[in-house]
Design a protein around this motif. Structure first.
Motif, PDB file in Angstrom:
ATOM      1  N   LEU A  85       5.491  -6.158  15.491  1.00 53.24           N
ATOM      2  CA  LEU A  85       6.433  -5.149  15.008  1.00 53.24           C
ATOM      3  C   LEU A  85       7.630  -5.793  14.314  1.00 53.24           C
ATOM      4  CD1 LEU A  85       6.593  -2.429  17.800  1.00 53.24           C
ATOM      5  CD2 LEU A  85       5.430  -2.342  15.604  1.00 53.24           C
ATOM      6  N   GLU A  86       8.150  -6.841  14.914  1.00 52.86           N
ATOM      7  CA  GLU A  86       9.301  -7.505  14.308  1.00 52.86           C
ATOM      8  C   GLU A  86       8.944  -8.034  12.920  1.00 52.86           C
ATOM      9  OE1 GLU A  86      12.565 -10.700  15.807  1.00 52.86           O
ATOM     10  OE2 GLU A  86      10.511 -11.435  15.647  1.00 52.86           O
ATOM     11  N   ASP A  91       8.998  -3.894   6.286  1.00 53.51           N
ATOM     12  CA  ASP A  91       8.174  -3.333   5.214  1.00 53.51           C
ATOM     13  C   ASP A  91       7.741  -1.919   5.556  1.00 53.51           C
ATOM     14  OD1 ASP A  91       6.638  -3.425   2.749  1.00 53.51           O
ATOM     15  OD2 ASP A  91       4.868  -3.512   4.017  1.00 53.51           O
ATOM     16  N   MET A  92       7.499  -1.645   6.854  1.00 51.05           N
ATOM     17  CA  MET A  92       7.026  -0.320   7.250  1.00 51.05           C
ATOM     18  C   MET A  92       8.110   0.729   7.134  1.00 51.05           C
ATOM     19  SD  MET A  92       4.689  -0.729  10.638  1.00 51.05           S
ATOM     20  CE  MET A  92       6.108  -1.215  11.603  1.00 51.05           C
ATOM     21  N   LEU A  93       9.291   0.433   7.646  1.00 49.28           N
ATOM     22  CA  LEU A  93      10.275   1.483   7.849  1.00 49.28           C
ATOM     23  C   LEU A  93      11.601   1.231   7.146  1.00 49.28           C
ATOM     24  CD1 LEU A  93       9.599   2.214  11.606  1.00 49.28           C
ATOM     25  CD2 LEU A  93       8.797   3.462   9.626  1.00 49.28           C
ATOM     26  N   ARG A 115       9.327   7.620  -2.928  1.00 51.74           N
ATOM     27  CA  ARG A 115       8.219   6.802  -3.433  1.00 51.74           C
ATOM     28  C   ARG A 115       8.124   5.483  -2.666  1.00 51.74           C
ATOM     29  NH1 ARG A 115       4.949   6.958  -7.650  1.00 51.74           N
ATOM     30  NH2 ARG A 115       6.099   8.689  -8.583  1.00 51.74           N
ATOM     31  N   ALA A 116       9.255   4.838  -2.441  1.00 54.90           N
ATOM     32  CA  ALA A 116       9.246   3.574  -1.701  1.00 54.90           C
ATOM     33  C   ALA A 116       8.709   3.784  -0.290  1.00 54.90           C
ATOM     34  CB  ALA A 116      10.654   2.985  -1.655  1.00 54.90           C
ATOM     35  N   TYR A 117       9.096   4.887   0.341  1.00 53.53           N
ATOM     36  CA  TYR A 117       8.624   5.166   1.697  1.00 53.53           C
ATOM     37  C   TYR A 117       7.124   5.411   1.727  1.00 53.53           C
ATOM     38  CZ  TYR A 117       8.093   7.500   6.191  1.00 53.53           C
ATOM     39  OH  TYR A 117       7.684   7.853   7.455  1.00 53.53           O
ATOM     40  N   PHE A 118       6.619   6.242   0.818  1.00 50.23           N
ATOM     41  CA  PHE A 118       5.186   6.531   0.793  1.00 50.23           C
ATOM     42  C   PHE A 118       4.369   5.275   0.471  1.00 50.23           C
ATOM     43  CE2 PHE A 118       6.285  11.144  -0.210  1.00 50.23           C
ATOM     44  CZ  PHE A 118       5.896  11.599   1.038  1.00 50.23           C
ATOM     45  N   GLU A 119       4.858   4.453  -0.429  1.00 55.51           N
ATOM     46  CA  GLU A 119       4.133   3.227  -0.766  1.00 55.51           C
ATOM     47  C   GLU A 119       4.057   2.287   0.436  1.00 55.51           C
ATOM     48  OE1 GLU A 119       6.253   1.817  -4.160  1.00 55.51           O
ATOM     49  OE2 GLU A 119       5.016   2.948  -5.595  1.00 55.51           O
TER      50      GLU A 119
END
Length: 221
Positions: A85-86, A91-93, A115-119
């Protein structure tokens, strides 16, 4: 949990990883490579088998190393999951978004953030599905995850309040409640599309729909 109006100047959100479980990084390049290989193998196995069904032997087999090597770097499944997770959470959140001129329509900033979040969600869809599973069975992780989500919701609420003060957004809306509703909408939309595969829309359709709903909800000009 979308990233509307996110700026580099704001402080980093809280970590989802149990940092208390993490050890200091190895001192040698070889140790760093071995640890990174275990993290990559662990992520592959967790995503393939789920958190509950994953065994340490599955991770060591995937990494092609001995159990002794594993225990040199991690005490058990909980610790390597925290390290995964670390390694992945930024990149995920906390994805970077394309630079948008500050003088652009605020809707353009919302669109770039969505867009950045969905990608990022699409790149990490398997892991995002795994997080749903772990949050359901591990109360401590669920709390860490919610704390991180709340940090972004409060960030979005500040952005909404700023739009209201500028006369751009509906002044009658409660900024925090509105941010929670809209952020949750985008998060669940991403989950159903990328994890469950329930939708057939392409990325541009998702971005357009999420952005239009944000703009319409705020009654932006």
């Amino acid at each position: 949990m979308d990233r509307a109006a996110e700026t580099d100047s704001e402080s980093a959100p809280p970590s989802m990883a149990r940092t208390s479980l993490l050890r200091d990084l190895p001192a040698t390049p070889r140790g760093l490579r071995t640890r990174a290989a275990l993290i990559a193998a662990g992520r592959t196995v967790f995503e393939r088998m789920g958190y509950l069904d994953t065994r340490l032997v599955d991770i060591t087999q995937e990494a092609q190393c001995s159990s002794g090597t594993f225990y040199t770097y991690f005490a058990g499944k909980e610790e390597i999951f925290a390290a995964i997770l670390e390694h992945a959470q930024e990149d995920m959140l906390h994805p970077g978004m394309a630079r948008v001129d500050a003088e652009d329509d605020p809707a353009a900033i919302i669109e770039a953030s969505n867009r950045a979040y969905f990608e990022a969600y699409r790149r990490n869809a398997k892991l995002m599905g795994l997080l749903e599973q772990v949050a359901a069975i591990d109360p401590e992780f669920g709390t860490l995850r919610q704390n991180r989500a709340d940090a972004f919701i409060h960030r979005n609420a500040r952005s909404i309040a700023d739009l209201q003060q500028r006369g751009i957004a509906d002044p009658d809306l409660d900024p925090l409640l509105t941010a929670r509703a809209l952020s949750s909408m985008v998060s669940r939309l991403a989950f159903h599309h990328f994890v469950l595969g329930a939708d057939t829309e392409n990325l541009d359709d998702l971005v357009f729909t999420a952005t239009r709903l944000w703009v319409n909800a705020l009654r932006m000009r």
